[in-house]
Write an enzyme that holds these catalytic residues in place. Structure first.
Site, short mmCIF file in Angstrom:
data_model
loop_
_atom_site.label_atom_id
_atom_site.label_comp_id
_atom_site.label_asym_id
_atom_site.label_seq_id
_atom_site.Cartn_x
_atom_site.Cartn_y
_atom_site.Cartn_z
N ARG A 182 0.87 -1.20 0.00
CA ARG A 182 0.00 0.00 0.00
C ARG A 182 0.90 1.24 0.00
NH1 ARG A 182 -5.04 0.15 3.97
NH2 ARG A 182 -5.85 1.49 2.31
N ASP A 221 -2.75 9.07 7.83
CA ASP A 221 -1.83 8.10 7.23
C ASP A 221 -0.47 8.67 6.91
OD1 ASP A 221 -4.66 7.01 6.66
OD2 ASP A 221 -3.28 5.32 6.39
O1 MRU Z 1 -7.71 2.24 4.25
P1 MRU Z 1 -7.55 2.15 5.74
O2 MRU Z 1 -8.70 1.52 6.42
O3 MRU Z 1 -6.23 1.54 6.13
O4 MRU Z 1 -7.49 3.68 6.19
C1 MRU Z 1 -7.30 3.96 7.56
C2 MRU Z 1 -7.32 5.39 7.87
O5 MRU Z 1 -7.48 6.24 7.02
C3 MRU Z 1 -7.02 5.76 9.30
O6 MRU Z 1 -7.69 6.91 9.68
C4 MRU Z 1 -5.51 5.99 9.46
O7 MRU Z 1 -4.78 4.92 8.94
C5 MRU Z 1 -5.13 6.22 10.87
S1 MRU Z 1 -5.29 4.79 11.88
C6 MRU Z 1 -4.80 5.21 13.45
#
Ligand code: MRU
Length: 366
Positions: A100, A257
């Protein structure tokens, strides 16, 4: 924290090693909330797929999974010397890094593992392999402490805003909860810490955005908060402005992220529009992030790579039958970037940062 909630946290631990320390034991988040099933990942391909398919997800949890993934798969490397071992290790690292693109914690954790191997290079390969397990354990343990600190700081903000006899209204987007980390979550940490400090679940009212298209808010955040006994309401993403206009929301907490050095913050798609609404209605908007989510090599949001995902997530996933015409063009970015000037503060484990963010990051030695 009350025992039931601790037991729940234990049951849904995102990533841990198998008792034999030969694989990753994760909760498959694609099956929640209906099915609580743990699965075992042993090969690098299984680990890559689990990250890619969001069986394990959320920036800090992805970092922990990648770290354990590197330790477990490096344990099988047969090499004559450190140089051959290191070559194979870097191959594993690069492969896992391709799962990712947006959450910087993935690359941060993988780099930390590589650095640990290099630091041990004069020792036997068995010692290097053992050090990699130790480093992954450390990354996981640190995440618990980091999110606890974020929770303490966020709880401080809740206490300031809470009016006597009224629940405080908190809106959150996606899942930055226990399921995204090693224990407390980031955006949920202030809520869990509030419980630890003696608040009742009814002292807060958390509004969870459903979070199209993968429904992390509905499937995961609402699930965790209901288990915690926190008053929880679920709404579709396009209902947030009605809640804000009605005065029910006093603060917004989201995770993120990747944070650029100017404070621009990438988080789940839809976060930017929540921030725009919050600004319009004069509601404080906070990003909750471990300092490992701050990417010092990234000058601004335009430099954050944004993951594009399959059109099926929009056209047919979750529906009994396809809900869009065959062949229609689909726009499905997994993340957006909230401009730094919409962010009231970024809560890290080291302190709450305000604009100009680069200065505060430097002040806190991030
Ligand atoms: O696609 P995801 O479910 O991995 O996205 C997660 C998010 O956007 C969260 O808000 C982020 O990773 C922060 S988790 C503490």
């Amino acid at each position: 924290m009350h025992k039931e909630l601790d037991d729940f946290f234990e049951d849904v631990i995102t990533v841990r090693l198998t008792p034999e320390r030969d694989g990753l034991d994760i909760i498959d988040q694609t099956l929640l909330p209906g099915i609580r099933k743990r699965i075992c990942l042993r090969t690098k391909e299984e680990i890559w797929n689990a990250i890619r398919e969001l069986k394990v997800r959320g920036a800090p949890a992805i970092g922990v999974a990648a770290a354990y993934g590197m330790a477990v798969t490096a344990d099988h490397i047969q090499a004559e010397d450190f140089s051959a071992f290191y070559h194979a290790l870097v191959e594993i690292k690069n492969y896992l890094a391709s799962s990712r693109p947006t959450a910087v914690n993935l690359f941060w954790a993988l780099n930390r593992m590589e650095q640990r191997a290099l630091a041990e290079k004069e020792k036997s390969l068995d010692t290097v392999k053992a050090a990699l397990f130790e480093e992954a354990d450390r990354i996981r343990e640190e995440d618990v402490a980091i999110s606890r600190n974020i929770g303490e700081l966020g709880f401080g903000l809740l206490k300031k805003l809470k009016k006597e006899g009224e629940p405080i209204g908190i809106l959150t987007h996606c899942n930055a909860g226990t399921l995204a980390t090693a224990k407390y979550g980031t955006a949920t940490a202030p809520m869990y810490l509030a419980l630890e400090h003696g608040w009742e679940g009814t002292d807060m009212h958390v509004y969870c955005d459903e979070t199209r298209p993968l429904l992390q808010g509905a499937r995961l955040t609402a699930y965790e908060l209901c288990h915690a006994g926190i008053t929880t309401t679920l709404q579709c993403d396009n209902m947030a402005s009605v809640l804000m206009k009605s005065g029910k929301i006093h603060i917004v907490f989201t995770g993120c992220d990747r944070v650029a050095i100017n404070g621009d913050s990438a988080n789940k798609i839809g976060t930017n529009q929540v921030a725009i609404l919050a600004r319009h209605y004069g509601i404080p908007f906070y990003i909750c992030a471990p300092s490992s989510t701050i990417d010092k090599s990234c000058p601004d949001g335009d430099h954050i790579p944004i993951e594009q995902r399959s059109p099926d997530e929009v056209t047919q996933m979750w529906y009994k039958e396809r809900m869009a015409p065959e062949g229609v063009d689909v726009f499905n970015p997994a993340f957006d970037v909230t401009d730094h000037d919409l962010i009231t503060g970024i809560i890290t484990e080291k302190g709450v940062c305000h604009a100009p963010f680069a200065e505060d990051f430097a002040r806190l030695k991030i």
